[in-house]
Design a protein around this motif. Structure first.
Motif, short mmCIF file in Angstrom:
data_model
loop_
_atom_site.label_atom_id
_atom_site.label_comp_id
_atom_site.label_asym_id
_atom_site.label_seq_id
_atom_site.Cartn_x
_atom_site.Cartn_y
_atom_site.Cartn_z
N GLY A 127 0.94 -1.32 0.26
CA GLY A 127 -0.10 -0.07 -0.04
C GLY A 127 0.93 1.19 -0.08
O GLY A 127 0.30 2.13 0.59
N LEU A 128 2.03 1.42 -0.34
CA LEU A 128 2.70 2.67 -0.54
C LEU A 128 1.99 3.52 -1.59
O LEU A 128 1.59 3.16 -2.74
CB LEU A 128 4.19 1.97 -1.09
N ALA A 129 2.18 4.50 -1.37
CA ALA A 129 1.64 5.77 -1.94
C ALA A 129 2.59 6.94 -1.93
O ALA A 129 3.13 7.10 -0.95
CB ALA A 129 0.36 5.90 -1.74
N GLY A 130 2.39 7.74 -3.09
CA GLY A 130 2.98 9.08 -2.87
C GLY A 130 4.70 9.07 -3.03
O GLY A 130 5.07 8.05 -3.57
N ILE A 131 5.30 9.97 -2.44
CA ILE A 131 6.78 9.90 -2.40
C ILE A 131 7.40 8.86 -1.84
O ILE A 131 8.52 8.56 -2.34
CB ILE A 131 7.18 11.35 -1.78
N ASP A 132 6.94 8.25 -0.71
CA ASP A 132 7.60 7.15 -0.11
C ASP A 132 7.52 6.01 -0.99
O ASP A 132 8.61 5.26 -1.05
CB ASP A 132 6.80 6.89 1.06
N LYS A 133 6.53 5.80 -2.00
CA LYS A 133 6.52 4.75 -2.96
C LYS A 133 7.43 5.08 -4.09
O LYS A 133 8.28 4.34 -4.57
CB LYS A 133 5.18 4.74 -3.73
N LYS A 134 7.80 6.48 -4.32
CA LYS A 134 8.66 6.80 -5.41
C LYS A 134 10.27 6.34 -4.81
O LYS A 134 11.03 5.83 -5.69
CB LYS A 134 8.69 8.25 -5.61
N ILE A 135 10.26 6.65 -3.49
CA ILE A 135 11.64 6.35 -2.93
C ILE A 135 11.87 4.69 -3.13
O ILE A 135 12.86 4.23 -3.73
CB ILE A 135 11.79 6.95 -1.56
N TYR A 136 10.92 4.11 -2.66
CA TYR A 136 10.93 2.76 -2.70
C TYR A 136 11.13 2.08 -4.00
O TYR A 136 12.06 1.21 -4.25
CB TYR A 136 9.59 2.19 -2.00
N ASP A 137 10.47 2.48 -4.85
CA ASP A 137 10.52 1.90 -6.18
C ASP A 137 11.86 2.26 -6.77
O ASP A 137 12.52 1.40 -7.46
CB ASP A 137 9.36 2.57 -7.13
N ALA A 138 12.39 3.49 -6.52
CA ALA A 138 13.85 3.72 -7.18
C ALA A 138 14.79 2.86 -6.42
O ALA A 138 15.70 2.56 -7.48
CB ALA A 138 14.10 5.50 -6.68
N VAL A 139 14.87 2.77 -5.35
CA VAL A 139 16.04 1.76 -4.66
C VAL A 139 15.57 0.35 -5.17
O VAL A 139 16.58 -0.48 -5.65
CB VAL A 139 15.78 1.82 -3.03
N PHE A 140 14.29 -0.11 -5.07
CA PHE A 140 14.19 -1.56 -5.44
C PHE A 140 14.57 -1.76 -7.04
O PHE A 140 15.24 -2.69 -7.04
CB PHE A 140 12.59 -1.65 -5.32
N ASN A 141 14.20 -0.81 -7.84
CA ASN A 141 14.58 -1.29 -9.16
C ASN A 141 15.94 -1.01 -9.49
O ASN A 141 16.49 -1.64 -10.42
CB ASN A 141 13.67 -0.19 -10.11
N ALA A 142 16.59 -0.03 -8.73
CA ALA A 142 18.11 -0.04 -8.97
C ALA A 142 18.80 -1.15 -8.31
O ALA A 142 19.85 -1.65 -8.84
CB ALA A 142 18.58 1.41 -8.02
N VAL A 143 18.40 -1.84 -7.26
CA VAL A 143 19.08 -3.00 -6.67
C VAL A 143 18.55 -4.01 -7.69
O VAL A 143 19.62 -4.78 -8.17
CB VAL A 143 18.25 -3.47 -5.61
N MET A 144 17.48 -4.29 -8.04
CA MET A 144 17.12 -5.49 -9.45
C MET A 144 17.75 -5.25 -10.56
O MET A 144 18.02 -6.15 -11.20
CB MET A 144 15.40 -5.39 -9.44
N SER A 145 18.22 -4.16 -10.94
CA SER A 145 18.95 -3.91 -12.11
C SER A 145 20.48 -3.86 -11.92
O SER A 145 21.19 -3.37 -12.71
CB SER A 145 18.62 -2.56 -12.60
N GLN A 146 20.75 -4.10 -10.58
CA GLN A 146 22.17 -4.31 -10.41
C GLN A 146 22.96 -3.00 -10.60
O GLN A 146 23.84 -2.93 -10.89
CB GLN A 146 22.87 -5.34 -11.44
#
Length: 246
Positions: A22-41
């Motif tokens: 249930g992430l929403a807003g800027i905290d979701k943006k931060i979460y997605d940025a870090v998550f995708n950066a990790v998953m993309s090595q």
């Protein structure tokens, strides 16, 4: 370097893990940025993530940054340690072996239960998931591909109808996804959709012994493709997250 925000603008920009929490807003943006950066090595294990840096990069308060980091810690993407802040998780080789051994045991318990409950509709759903996973891989969306590969295994646990096994597997899949993202050898395909297709065929046939054998071989093959050698590289967090430094 490919910018992470370009990935987020696709239809798969919100990660399954983030959506479920249930992430929403800027905290979701931060979460997605870090998550995708990790998953993309692009964010290697052990990278330190300071609250102040995130506040500057995203123009937000420490409260919002801490919320995003706590969510990432819950997903085992980062580690939070008192007086040390947040770092990208760094599973050791020993921990990796233990995690995969536990996962093999859990999935071996799931397979017979899933076969006993499988019907045409559920098999069709698994085939659709494998197809979508392949599409994500072919599109080059590595973060979504890794997430969808894990979701396929969780769907088998759901089919088994045992909520305890499902909960255990969900945590193990989360940990394995991180390990694959961090340590997968360049050019390798950790969790092939073709293997998932073949596994679905055997599950649909009702062959429990062969299904168990294929699942064990599948997970052992994933583990064998990991490169656990330690490498230290200096990184630019702003560049990796697709942001301009202050």
């Amino acid at each position: 370097m490919e910018q992470i925000m370009a990935t987020q603008n696709t239809s798969s920009s919100t990660t399954p893990a983030a959506a479920k929490r249930g992430l929403a807003g800027i905290d979701k943006k931060i979460y997605d940025a870090v998550f995708n950066a990790v998953m993309s090595q692009r964010l290697p294990p052990g990278t330190k993530l300071t609250e102040a840096h995130f506040c500057d990069l995203f123009k937000v308060s420490r409260t919002i940054v801490r919320k995003a980091l706590q969510r990432l810690a819950h997903a085992h993407i980062v580690e939070l340690k008192p007086n040390h802040g947040a770092t990208i998780a760094s599973p050791t080789p020993e921990e990796t072996r233990e995690i995969f051994a536990a996962r093999r045991g859990i999935e071996a318990a799931i397979i017979p239960l899933a076969i006993a409950r499988a019907n045409k509709t559920q098999i069709a759903r698994l085939r659709k998931m494998a197809k979508d996973e392949h599409a994500a891989y072919e599109s080059g969306d590595r973060a979504t591909w890794i997430s969808m590969s894990g979701e396929f295994h969780i769907a088998l646990a759901e089919l088994a109808g045992n909520s305890i096994l499902q909960r255990f597997l969900a945590e193990l899949v989360s940990r394995c996804s991180l390990i694959i993202a961090l340590y997968e050898a360049p050019g390798s395909v950790a969790c092939s959709h073709d293997e998932h297709d073949r596994l679905i065929d055997v599950i649909a046939s009702g062959d429990i012994p062969l299904s168990l054998k294929m699942m064990e071989q599948h997970l052992l093959a994933i583990e064998a493709k990991l490169n656990l050698n330690d490498e230290e590289d200096k990184i630019d967090l702003a560049e990796i997250l697709g942001l301009s430094p202050i």
